[in-house]
Design a protein around this motif. Structure first.
Motif, mmCIF file in Angstrom:
data_model
loop_
_atom_site.group_PDB
_atom_site.id
_atom_site.type_symbol
_atom_site.label_atom_id
_atom_site.label_comp_id
_atom_site.label_asym_id
_atom_site.label_seq_id
_atom_site.Cartn_x
_atom_site.Cartn_y
_atom_site.Cartn_z
ATOM 1 N N MET A 27 -29.325 -1.154 -29.737
ATOM 2 C CA MET A 27 -30.297 -0.208 -30.254
ATOM 3 C C MET A 27 -30.187 1.098 -29.464
ATOM 4 O O MET A 27 -30.284 1.087 -28.235
ATOM 5 N N PRO A 28 -30.003 2.241 -30.142
ATOM 6 C CA PRO A 28 -29.856 3.511 -29.438
ATOM 7 C C PRO A 28 -31.161 3.923 -28.752
ATOM 8 O O PRO A 28 -32.255 3.692 -29.275
ATOM 9 N N ARG A 29 -31.023 4.507 -27.579
ATOM 10 C CA ARG A 29 -32.195 4.996 -26.855
ATOM 11 C C ARG A 29 -32.674 6.304 -27.457
ATOM 12 O O ARG A 29 -31.870 7.127 -27.879
ATOM 13 N N GLN A 30 -33.980 6.463 -27.485
ATOM 14 C CA GLN A 30 -34.562 7.719 -27.953
ATOM 15 C C GLN A 30 -34.384 8.775 -26.865
ATOM 16 O O GLN A 30 -34.551 8.475 -25.689
ATOM 17 N N PRO A 31 -34.064 10.012 -27.235
ATOM 18 C CA PRO A 31 -33.936 11.049 -26.216
ATOM 19 C C PRO A 31 -35.303 11.346 -25.596
ATOM 20 O O PRO A 31 -36.338 11.233 -26.258
#
Length: 69
Positions: free
Chosen positions: A1-5
């Motif tokens: 799951m990509p991390r939120q900036p």
């Protein structure tokens, strides 16, 4: 799951978001109920955007005080 900036705001961004001057943000930042900065850099303090948005929903200043004549 990509991390939120990480979303952050400096004094100028907070001023624009609240519709007040940067000087007034400096006054607000000294209030006990204002969020703590996420970091203090040589360029100044930065806050997490979600902290400012949450604070603004309950404490948004209506306007700056009138300038003395």
């Amino acid at each position: 799951m990509p991390r939120q900036p990480l979303r952050v705001m400096g004094t100028a961004e907070i001023a624009e978001y609240l519709g007040v001057s940067r000087q007034w943000v400096e006054v607000l930042s000294k209030r006990r109920d204002f969020p703590e900065p996420a970091a203090v850099l040589k360029a100044g303090r930065i806050w997490r955007t979600e902290d400012i948005e949450h604070w603004a929903t309950e404490h948004r200043p209506r306007s700056e005080p009138d300038e003395p004549a």
